[in-house]
Every structure is written in structure tokens, then in C-alpha cells.
Design an enzyme around this catalytic site. Structure first.
Site, mmCIF file in Angstrom:
data_model
loop_
_atom_site.group_PDB
_atom_site.id
_atom_site.type_symbol
_atom_site.label_atom_id
_atom_site.label_comp_id
_atom_site.label_asym_id
_atom_site.label_seq_id
_atom_site.Cartn_x
_atom_site.Cartn_y
_atom_site.Cartn_z
ATOM 1 N N ARG A 264 -31.556 -29.482 -8.572
ATOM 2 C CA ARG A 264 -32.260 -30.675 -8.237
ATOM 3 C C ARG A 264 -33.893 -31.159 -9.345
ATOM 4 O O ARG A 264 -34.756 -29.756 -7.976
ATOM 5 C CB ARG A 264 -31.906 -31.323 -7.388
ATOM 6 C CG ARG A 264 -33.244 -32.408 -7.043
ATOM 7 C CD ARG A 264 -33.111 -33.383 -5.882
ATOM 8 N NE ARG A 264 -33.157 -32.699 -4.837
ATOM 9 C CZ ARG A 264 -34.432 -32.317 -4.314
ATOM 10 N NH1 ARG A 264 -35.386 -33.528 -4.595
ATOM 11 N NH2 ARG A 264 -35.324 -32.756 -3.150
ATOM 12 N N GLY B 18 -29.175 -44.367 4.992
ATOM 13 C CA GLY B 18 -30.881 -44.423 4.287
ATOM 14 C C GLY B 18 -30.803 -44.863 2.968
ATOM 15 O O GLY B 18 -30.102 -45.704 3.103
ATOM 16 N N THR C 226 -33.693 -40.017 4.394
ATOM 17 C CA THR C 226 -34.376 -40.422 4.016
ATOM 18 C C THR C 226 -36.180 -39.998 4.649
ATOM 19 O O THR C 226 -36.972 -40.728 3.194
ATOM 20 C CB THR C 226 -34.031 -41.874 3.590
ATOM 21 O OG1 THR C 226 -32.785 -42.025 2.965
ATOM 22 C CG2 THR C 226 -35.239 -42.706 3.512
ATOM 23 N N GLN D 44 -40.915 -36.913 1.624
ATOM 24 C CA GLN D 44 -42.469 -36.591 2.390
ATOM 25 C C GLN D 44 -43.160 -36.680 0.473
ATOM 26 O O GLN D 44 -44.043 -37.163 0.296
ATOM 27 C CB GLN D 44 -42.790 -35.145 2.665
ATOM 28 C CG GLN D 44 -42.773 -34.724 3.773
ATOM 29 C CD GLN D 44 -43.437 -33.095 4.111
ATOM 30 O OE1 GLN D 44 -44.033 -32.446 3.190
ATOM 31 N NE2 GLN D 44 -43.346 -32.931 5.702
ATOM 32 N N GLU E 118 -45.168 -32.397 -9.135
ATOM 33 C CA GLU E 118 -44.721 -31.699 -9.087
ATOM 34 C C GLU E 118 -44.550 -30.376 -10.236
ATOM 35 O O GLU E 118 -43.993 -31.037 -10.787
ATOM 36 C CB GLU E 118 -43.817 -32.699 -7.407
ATOM 37 C CG GLU E 118 -44.532 -33.021 -6.970
ATOM 38 C CD GLU E 118 -43.681 -33.782 -6.022
ATOM 39 O OE1 GLU E 118 -42.098 -33.793 -6.444
ATOM 40 O OE2 GLU E 118 -43.781 -34.339 -5.135
ATOM 41 N N GLY F 117 -42.886 -37.411 -3.447
ATOM 42 C CA GLY F 117 -42.188 -39.091 -3.427
ATOM 43 C C GLY F 117 -40.947 -39.505 -4.737
ATOM 44 O O GLY F 117 -39.976 -38.717 -3.731
ATOM 45 N N HIS G 87 -31.789 -27.514 1.763
ATOM 46 C CA HIS G 87 -33.451 -28.770 1.541
ATOM 47 C C HIS G 87 -32.204 -29.650 0.643
ATOM 48 O O HIS G 87 -32.415 -30.921 1.603
ATOM 49 C CB HIS G 87 -34.457 -28.204 0.438
ATOM 50 C CG HIS G 87 -34.957 -29.756 0.713
ATOM 51 N ND1 HIS G 87 -36.135 -30.522 1.587
ATOM 52 C CD2 HIS G 87 -35.405 -29.757 -0.635
ATOM 53 C CE1 HIS G 87 -36.334 -31.765 1.797
ATOM 54 N NE2 HIS G 87 -36.543 -31.309 -0.281
#
Length: 532
Positions: free
Chosen positions: A385, A14, A43, A47, A118, A49, A350
Site C-alpha cells: 500500500r 471506522g 481510523t 496519523q 510521504e 493523512g 501495520h
């Protein structure tokens, strides 16, 4: 048994693995192993960025503070500064490789690229390729790797264990890592891959859970292998649950990007169509992921729902299609038109914020072994994160590990003669159903007992089940020839144990670890460090 010797062995194909390989390949012969296809890691599934300070008015200090706030104060500030300050250069390198980032044009922004915002970010700083950034990055890195004469790609190689000094023909207990044993999926043969240095870039462990946004291979193999070899592992209790995974009984693991909330998407109750996030946080849908995931989990449990709705249909149709073409097209095939209808979503495991302990050069505790990306605990993420810092970590630490290897390669010892894999005392399994059953059992009890909201009693129940499964899997592993499914099960049991032990150790609620028995925050933020 086939044996391959390279200057450097990279485990994982990845963003982190290919970044390291491309940096090293100008001087060294590099072998890159992928558990399945070269493109099949996490990787390509990303979706959203990549976060970087690129907008006028934004600052490194602001990105650092946003990362520290999301990480609930558990981040290593030096690691955060290191990654944030190297972010713009990482974007430049990707652009040079041909990643077609969306161009700018928004008034007052850097015209070069379109920057989106985000959850948890105080500025627009996310460069992206529509809603399929990871795929574009993977394509560019792969193209460059395939074209490089010094890089050899080995798809469909499931890693078994790191080769250490104890695997040498002359036993040595110094813990040096010389590569990896792996099974070729096509032939079933065990192969050795050796080198002066090994880079572990094998991704995370979110497939330990029933609902996950990750590809099937995210079973924590690198974390488990490094732990067995003697590396410390840290902060495994911090599993990030993405708030918005499509709820569909046929299509599993389809992620609805964070950017949809960044561009105005609203979370609503399917019972009455009302928004609920403003009740939980003043930032509403733009709160950090742990807060949003817990709010959704709360409403689902409170009302006995299967899902809640994410709705962006109040935006103009052309805006929605332009920003989210991949999601729009995919959901149309399932009978959902996101320009007119809400999307049923649930939280799903996730991202693994904990992992193998590394320093700023990507070095682990073991000589010869480096690591980068989701397999690590670098100090960047802390207890949660921040959105779009994950791919960034892969590029910065993939490069850092490669630079340290290049600077020290001349002084690294060559691998000693390594013993071939011994299959003399095992037979082919006639009980594959055990592997499949135990895999399902782990994912179910991890979801029920070690999920978004935890209690000590549930964690103790999980620990009891892990102990039983560990013995069962060890017996099975000792008697039967290894298969990729058995290897994943063995690693899942190891990773589940590390997560449960870490969660029981933390007597507070911080970031992604929320326990009803210890709802308050302790005064001092401390990493959970497990020592083999």
C-alpha cells in the site's frame, strides 16, 4: 435473545463503516456495530493523512502511477483509477462534515490546505490535521452518525459469524447474507442483527503479529467471518510493516508517522549516528515502506540491535512542534524531546493489504454482503500500500457500496426468519488461560516465522503450528460459551492460516512478500486467490 432488524447492517464503526452508514441513512434505517467503543478502531489511530490530487502540477495519472509502482505491478489498474479519481470529492465531503484540515499558505500550493509529502509519492498530495488526521476524521464522522435519526450505534458488540441462508428457519444453501450474530460484551448475551444488506467494514489483521501499530481489535474478524461464510480471500501474504513504531517496553503500538520522514526525518544507526537508507535505495528515507522496513530489519539483525533511530532534531524546534504536536507531547512524557533527541524505532505490522475480494461496487462473492476498507482486497494496493491511500479507500468504497445498495434496494429480498443462537450444549469456560496462551503463541510465531523476511522452512513451521492450534481452538469453541477473547482467538487462527497458505503459494519476492528462497520477481504479476 435480542433480535434487531434494520434495512442495512454495518459491521465496523471506522471510516469505511460510518461513511457507508451516513450515505445510506437518508433513505434507510442503519444499524452500526462496533467491537469495542465506537471510536476504538484503527481510523482514529491514523496519523499521516489522506492522499488526493489537489496541488497545481499534480495529476491523477501521477497518483495512479505512484500507487502502481508501490504495489509492485499487482494492483488492478481500474480500481486504482476509480479510487484516485474519486479522491478530491472524498476530501470535499470530509471538509463539509467539519474535518479541520490544516490550511495552506505554502508558496505555489493550493492555498486551501497544507499538503505534505510521504514515501512513494512524487508530489505533495497528503491533506492532514497535524499528525492526528484519523482522529479528526473519526470525530467528524461519529458526530454526524450520532446526530442522524436513522443510524443506531451499537458499541461493545463482538461479531461471531455472518448470518447466511443456512441459519434460516428453512435451510437454504444459496449463501445469501442477512446480517450477523454478535455477543453483547456487557451482558454476554448473543444478539441477531438482520437486514436486506450487510456492509463489512471491520478492519485488518495486523494483531496477528507480536509488534503491531494497530489497536487490540485488529484481529481479522471480518476476513475470517467472510471466509467461513464462503467468500474468496486474496493476497493475504502482503502484510505491510510500518517502518517506524516507537520502541518502548512500556508503551506499545505507538506509531511515528510516515510524514516525519517526508518532512526530513533521517534513519540512523544508534551505534554511530550514521544514516543507512542511502545504501539501500536512492530515495533514501522516502523509499516505499517495504524497502524501508526491510532495510531497518537488515540493520537490526546485522548489528544485533533492538532498534534504530529516527532523528528530526536537525530541524528547527518550532518546525518540529508545529508539524508533530501529538508525537512531541507523547514522547516528552517518556523522557524523549524530539527537538533534541532521536526516537528509538522498530518496524511493526501495520496494514493488511489482502482481504475479502470485492468489485468496484464493494460487492463480495455472496449476495447481500458488501465490504469496504482494510477488510478487503479491492485491487487498489497490490503488493504494497502507498502511504495515505488507506483512509482514502475507506471513503471511496464506503460510498460505492452505499450507492449500489441504494440503487438496488427495492429488488433485494427481505430476510427470512432466522434461527436464534443455540447455546444449549455449551458451558462457561474454566480455562481462560488457554485462550491467552494461544493468543501469545500465534503472535510470537507469526512474528518469527512469517515476518518481514521469510523462508519456506519458517513458513512450513508456522503452518504446522497453525494446524495444531486450529484443532485446539475448534475443540474449545465447540464446548464453551463464546466470549470476545475466544472469538478473537478463533479468528486469529483462521487469519494466520490464510496468511501462511498465501505466503507458501507465492514463489517469488514481490512488494511486502520477501522470501530468501525465491528472491526474484516473476514475469507475470498474479493475485493469490484462496477459495473456501
Amino acid at each position: 435473545m435480542a433480535a434487531y432488524n434494520f434495512d442495512v447492517v454495518v459491521i465496523g464503526s471506522g471510516a469505511a463503516g460510518l461513511t457507508a452508514a451516513l450515505n445510506l441513512a437518508d433513505r434507510f434505517k442503519v444499524g452500526v456495530l462496533a467491537k469495542a467503543g465506537i471510536s476504538d478502531g484503527s481510523t482514529a489511530w491514523a496519523q499521516g493523512g489522506i492522499a488526493a490530487v489537489l496541488e497545481p502540477g499534480d495529476t491523477f495519472e501521477s497518483h495512479i502511477e505512484d500507487t502502481m509502482i508501490a504495489g509492485a505491478g499487482l494492483n488492478d489498474r481500474k480500481a486504482v483509477e476509480f479510487v484516485v479519481e474519486h479522491a478530491p470529492l472524498a476530501i470535499e465531503k470530509l471538509a463539509a462534515l467539519g474535518v479541520p484540515f490544516n490550511p495552506g499558505g505554502r508558496e505555489g500550493a493550493d492555498d486551501r490546505w497544507h499538503l505534505t509529502r510521504e514515501g512513494g509519492h512524487s508530489h505533495r498530495r497528503i491533506v492532514h490535521v497535524n499528525d492526528a488526521t484519523g482522529q479528526a476524521v473519526q470525530i467528524a464522522l461519529e458526530k454526524a452518525a450520532k446526530a442522524h435519526p436513522n443510524i443506531t450505534l451499537f458499541p461493545d458488540r463482538a461479531a461471531i459469524d455472518l448470518i447466511t441462508s443456512r441459519h434460516g428457519e428453512r435451510y437454504s444453501g444459496d449463501g445469501h447474507v442477512w446480517g450477523v450474530y454478535a455477543v453483547d460484551r456487557a451482558s454476554g448475551q448473543i444478539e441477531t442483527f438482520t437486514g436486506k444488506a450487510t456492509v463489512l467494514a471491520s478492519g485488518g489483521a495486523s494483531r496477528a503479529y507480536l509488534f503491531s501499530t494497530s489497536p487490540r481489535g485488529a484481529t481479522g474478524d471480518g476476513i475470517a467471518m467472510a471466509w467461513r461464510a464462503g467468500c474468496r480471500v486474496s493476497n493475504m501474504e502482503f502484510m505491510q510493516f510500518h517502518p517506524t513504531c516507537l520502541y518502548n517496553l512500556e508503551v506499545k503500538n505507538f506509531l511515528i508517522t510516515e510524514a516525519m520522514r517526508g518532512e526530513g526525518g533521517q534513519l540512523k544507526l544508534p551505534t554511530n549516528g550514521r544514516r543507512f537508507m542511502p545504501r539501500f535505495d536512492k530515495r533514501a528515507e522516502l523509499a516505499p515502506r517495504d524497502i524501508v522496513a526491510r532495510a531497518i530489519d537488515h540493520e537490526i539483525k546485522r548489528l544485533g540491535l533492538d532498534y534504530v533511530h529516527l532523528d528530526i532534531s536537525h530541524k528547527p524546534p518550532e518546525f518540529v512542534i508545529e508539524h508533530f504536536p501529538t508525537i512531541h507531547a507523547k514522547l516528552l512524557t517518556l523522557g524523549i524531546d524530539i527537538t533534541k533527541q532521536p526516537i528509538p524505532i522498530v518496524p511493526a505490522a501495520h496494514y493488511t493489504c489482502g482481504g475479502v475480494v470485492i468489485d468496484l461496487d464493494g460487492r463480495t462473492d455472496l449476495p447481500g454482503l458488501y465490504a469496504a476498507g482494510e477488510v478487503t482486497q479491492s485491487g487498489l494496493h497490490g503488493a504494497n500500500r502507498l502511504a495515505s491511500n488507506s483512509l482514502l479507500e475507506c471513503f471511496v468504497f464506503g460510498d460505492a457500496a452505499a450507492e449500489h445498495i441504494k440503487a438496488n434496494f427495492a429488488d433485494m429480498p427481505a430476510p427470512p426468519p432466522i434461527r436464534p443462537w443455540d447455546e444449549s450444549r455449551v458451558t462457561d469456560s474454566d480455562e481462560e488461560v488457554i485462550v491467552q496462551h494461544n493468543w501469545r503463541e500465534i503472535r510470537r510465531f507469526m512474528w518469527d516465522y512469517v515476518g518481514i523476511v521469510r523462508t519456506t522452512k519458517r513458513l512450513e513451521r508456522a503452518a504446522h503450528r497453525v494446524a495444531l492450534l486450529r484443532q485446539e481452538v475448534a475443540d474449545y469453541y465447540g464446548n464453551f460459551r463464546v466470549t470476545p477473547d475466544l472469538l478473537e482467538l478463533r479468528n486469529l487462527v483462521e487469519v494466520a492460516d490464510l496468511i501462511v497458505r498465501s505466503a507458501l503459494h507465492r514463489k517469488e519476492s514481490r512488494g511486502l512478500h520477501y522470501t530468501m528462497d525465491y528472491p526474484d520477481l516473476l514475469d507475470e504479476a498474479k493475485d493469490t486467490i484462496l477459495v473456501p
